[in-house]
Design an enzyme around this catalytic site. Structure first.
Site, PDB file in Angstrom:
ATOM      1  N   GLU A   1      -6.444   1.861   2.393  1.00 42.89           N
ATOM      2  CA  GLU A   1      -6.798   2.987   1.513  1.00 42.89           C
ATOM      3  C   GLU A   1      -8.289   3.036   1.204  1.00 42.89           C
ATOM      4  OE1 GLU A   1      -4.231   1.010   0.983  1.00 42.89           O
ATOM      5  OE2 GLU A   1      -2.425   2.232   0.724  1.00 42.89           O
TER       6      GLU A   1
ATOM      7  N   PHE B   1       7.873  -1.890 -10.116  1.00 37.78           N
ATOM      8  CA  PHE B   1       7.419  -2.192  -8.758  1.00 37.78           C
ATOM      9  C   PHE B   1       6.279  -1.249  -8.373  1.00 37.78           C
ATOM     10  CE2 PHE B   1       7.769  -1.449  -4.114  1.00 37.78           C
ATOM     11  CZ  PHE B   1       7.309  -2.700  -3.722  1.00 37.78           C
ATOM     12  N   GLN B   2       5.215  -1.817  -7.886  1.00 34.26           N
ATOM     13  CA  GLN B   2       4.011  -1.082  -7.471  1.00 34.26           C
ATOM     14  C   GLN B   2       3.441  -0.210  -8.590  1.00 34.26           C
ATOM     15  OE1 GLN B   2       4.801   0.692  -3.570  1.00 34.26           O
ATOM     16  NE2 GLN B   2       4.016  -1.187  -2.640  1.00 34.26           N
TER      17      GLN B   2
ATOM     18  N   LYS C   1       6.322   9.908  -9.979  1.00 36.38           N
ATOM     19  CA  LYS C   1       7.213  10.421  -8.935  1.00 36.38           C
ATOM     20  C   LYS C   1       8.141  11.514  -9.460  1.00 36.38           C
ATOM     21  CE  LYS C   1       9.840   8.540  -5.095  1.00 36.38           C
ATOM     22  NZ  LYS C   1      10.335   7.314  -4.458  1.00 36.38           N
TER      23      LYS C   1
ATOM     24  N   MET D   1     -29.620  -9.164   5.219  1.00 37.46           N
ATOM     25  CA  MET D   1     -30.391  -8.862   4.014  1.00 37.46           C
ATOM     26  C   MET D   1     -30.331 -10.030   3.034  1.00 37.46           C
ATOM     27  SD  MET D   1     -32.443  -6.837   2.635  1.00 37.46           S
ATOM     28  CE  MET D   1     -32.429  -5.079   2.946  1.00 37.46           C
TER      29      MET D   1
END
Ligand SMILES: Cc1ncc(C[n+]2csc(CCOP(=O)(O)OP(=O)(O)O)c2C)c(N)n1
Ligand SMILES: [Mg+2]
Length: 617
Positions: A76, A138-139, A189, A508
């Site tokens: 993501e 969950f999640q 949801k 760097m």
């Protein structure tokens, strides 16, 4: 008997008034906002909306082309940077759609990155059902808390489904107006599954935001203020425009060029402002700041009037604000964000409002007055500084110098390609050695400096600009962070050119360690790592994947790579000790700029100050 033929619903048939699911509403609002690409990854809490996108695309496809394809990254974070690249290259709002919990938290970095660089983006996150919010379901992740803490420009958690449609439209409005930025919408949801009538219009009442915006938007530069500006311009001999990313965000590049051309005012740009001025113009001094050109920084030291446009005196530009442009008798500051005025540097005169119209008003006023500044000596001085203190490097070395590779690339791209980068030395060399003839060609993580930005940003940019050559100039360490997106390039058959300037390490960091930590390369040397980048690219489907390690091959191979018809990958083995010069150490002034062995230094002879340990990274 006559049969009644019902007209088929056409693509433009308005869904207004139809009862549909929240998920379908999301998709219809996206369509009405003109969204043509979504970047995202699916998962349980966003499944209803993914299904709605699928159905919308199936129904509205023309000749097999989906109107709103869902582009799937490896991670993501990749989707977030793709949307950012899309937005930076096009000026339009980038759209991300991810699931709850890990899907959303993987987007935190690109959301913060977009806020810091003022990039417009809408991030739609699935959330666990309303009843489960706060139960460690969950999640589940506290997305509004995480994103709200100075990460996104604004966050909505949609708890009343009736407000979903208006919330989505308002999110686009907030993302693109004022100082642009990312807006996150967290959608449980059950809200996606709710059924209700689609209104086809309406926004949330956000009176405070809109009121502030109207005040700022209605600000115009009137005759009196134009007169003040030209009095100050007439009263100076060495004016300088300091242009930031805000010029590009405001779509004011043409207006700024017109002002610079009309009254012959030279321009330095920040890292984010590259391309606002055509870098090949004699009036352009390219980039200022920590790794700016020496002549740009000297011009800042010498100017007696500094005109800051959409720039914010960042610490990479003004390490010591009081000593920045110390000879400027006046500092003028134009910005869309009132909080930027006097934030770092006191302005003697300021304007908060839309930049393009303000600059147009100045050009018109100056022309009407027949303004002609007396800047000839300043121009001569600048021309001489540009040749005396030009960028340069070790041209005799037998090793491949990164600057040489970029010079050869620039001969082919000629300031017209879109170039994205990771973060590190390669980013600074690309900023220094590439030309940008237009705005929105240079895509880099400026404020956050996020390694891993380059490859996904290039992907998003190629979706936004199919007509453009897109090159990701990346570092061996930066590209590792989102290496999974190599496969995304070939999956969508994007003709992106991925070039690594491979110095076998965090170059760097090593440069700072050599300069400030007596050469102790703590955890930055990657010369013992076993990655074969060419094989990695081949494994991900790149048919053109090559390693370039002989100096004499550079012009031919760079040309061949850039003109390859399809995705191409080039691993360039560069001098691992090459450094980025000029360099103004952190917390130091331009007087302390180090220019290295190949660029003359007008303050040479004096002792270079050492930065304070507290100023490091
Ligand atoms: C996500 C992230 N982690 C750490 C850093 C700190 N950092 C800045 S530059 C750099 C090294 C980058 O190495 P590479 O991509 O190979 O570029 P090079 O400097 O070698 O050109 C690091 C670790 C960062 N900018 N971003
Ligand atoms: Mg490196």
């Amino acid at each position: 008997m006559e049969t009644q033929v019902r007209p088929k619903p056409s693509r433009s048939a308005s869904p207004t008034g139809r009862v549909m699911s929240g998920a379908d509403m999301i998709v219809h609002v996206l369509a009405s906002e003109g969204v043509d690409t979504i970047f995202g990854y699916s998962g349980g809490a966003i499944l209803p909306t993914y299904d709605a996108v699928f159905r919308y695309n199936a129904e509205h496809a023309r000749g097999g082309v989906e109107p709103m394809p869902l582009i799937v990254p490896a991670n993501e974070q990749g989707a977030g940077f793709m949307a950012s690249g899309y937005a930076r290259a096009s000026g339009r709002v980038g759209v991300v759609m991810v699931t709850s919990g890990p899907g959303a938290t993987n987007c935190v970095t690109p959301v913060r990155d977009s806020l810091a660089d003022s990039v417009p983006m809408v991030v739609i996150c699935g959330q666990v059902a309303t009843a489960a919010v706060g139960t460690d379901a969950f999640q589940e992740a506290p997305v509004s808390a995480v994103m709200g803490a100075g990460v996104a420009k604004h966050v909505f958690l949609v708890t009343e489904p009736e407000r979903l449609e208006a919330t989505l439209r308002t999110a686009f409005e907030i993302a693109r107006t004022g100082r642009p930025g990312p807006v996150v919408i967290d959608i449980p949801k059950d809200v996606q599954n709710w059924q209700g009538p689609f209104r086809g219009e309406g926004q949330l009442a956000i009176p405070g935001y809109r009121h502030r915006l109207e005040l700022i938007d209605s600000n115009a530069l009137g005759e009196d203020r134009c007169r003040e500006f030209f009095e100050m311009l007439a009263d100076c001999r060495q004016p300088l425009i300091y242009a930031g990313g805000g010029v590009i965000k405001a779509g004011a590049s043409e207006s700024m060029r017109a002002l610079s051309d009309a009254f012959r005012i030279p321009v330095v740009t920040t890292l984010m402002g590259l391309g606002s001025m055509d870098t090949t113009s004699p009036l352009s001094l390219h980039m200022l700041g920590m790794h700016g050109t020496a002549y740009a920084n000297y011009a800042v030291d010498d100017c007696d009037l500094l005109i800051a446009l959409g720039a914010r005196f960042d610490d990479r530009v003004a390490g010591v604000p009081a000593k920045f442009a110390a000879n400027a008798r006046r500092v003028l500051h134009f910005d869309i964000d009132p909080s930027e005025i006097h934030k770092v540097k006191r302005a003697d005169w300021s304007f908060v409002g839309p930049l393009g119209p303000a600059l147009d008003a100045l050009v018109a006023y100056g022309r009407r007055q027949g303004f002609a500044g007396d800047f000839a000596r300043w121009h001569a001085q600048i021309a001489s500084m540009k040749s005396t203190y030009a960028l340069d490097y070790d041209r005799e070395s037998t090793l491949i110098q990164p600057q040489y590779v970029l010079e050869e690339m620039n001969k082919v791209t000629r300031g017209e390609a879109i170039i994205s980068t990771g973060v590190g030395q390669h980013q600074m060399w690309a900023a220094q050695y590439c030309d940008f003839r237009e705005p929105n060609l240079w895509l880099t993580s400026g404020s956050m400096g996020t390694m891993g930005f380059g490859l996904p940003a290039a992907i998003g940019a190629q979706f936004a600009r199919r007509d453009k050559l897109v090159v990701d100039v990346d570092g061996d360490a930066s590209i590792r962070m989102n290496l999974g997106e190599l496969e995304t390039v070939t999956t969508y058959d994007l003709p992106i050119k991925v070039m690594i300037l491979n110095n076998f390490g965090d170059g760097m960091v090593m440069q700072w360690q050599r300069l400030f930590f007596k050469g102790r390369l703590s955890a930055s040397d990657k010369s013992l790592r076993k990655k074969d980048f060419v094989k990695a690219a081949q494994a991900d489907g790149f048919e053109y994947a090559r390693r370039l390690d002989r100096k004499q091959d550079v012009p031919r191979v760079v040309e061949e790579f850039l003109s390859y018809d399809g995705p191409a990958f080039l691993d360039v083995v560069i001098d691992p000790e090459a450094s980025v010069y000029p360099m103004v150490g952190p917390g130091l002034t331009y007087h302390d700029m180090i220019t290295g062995d190949f660029i003359p230094n007008r303050y040479a002879g004096g002792e270079h100050a050492e930065p304070e340990a507290s100023e490091m990274f």
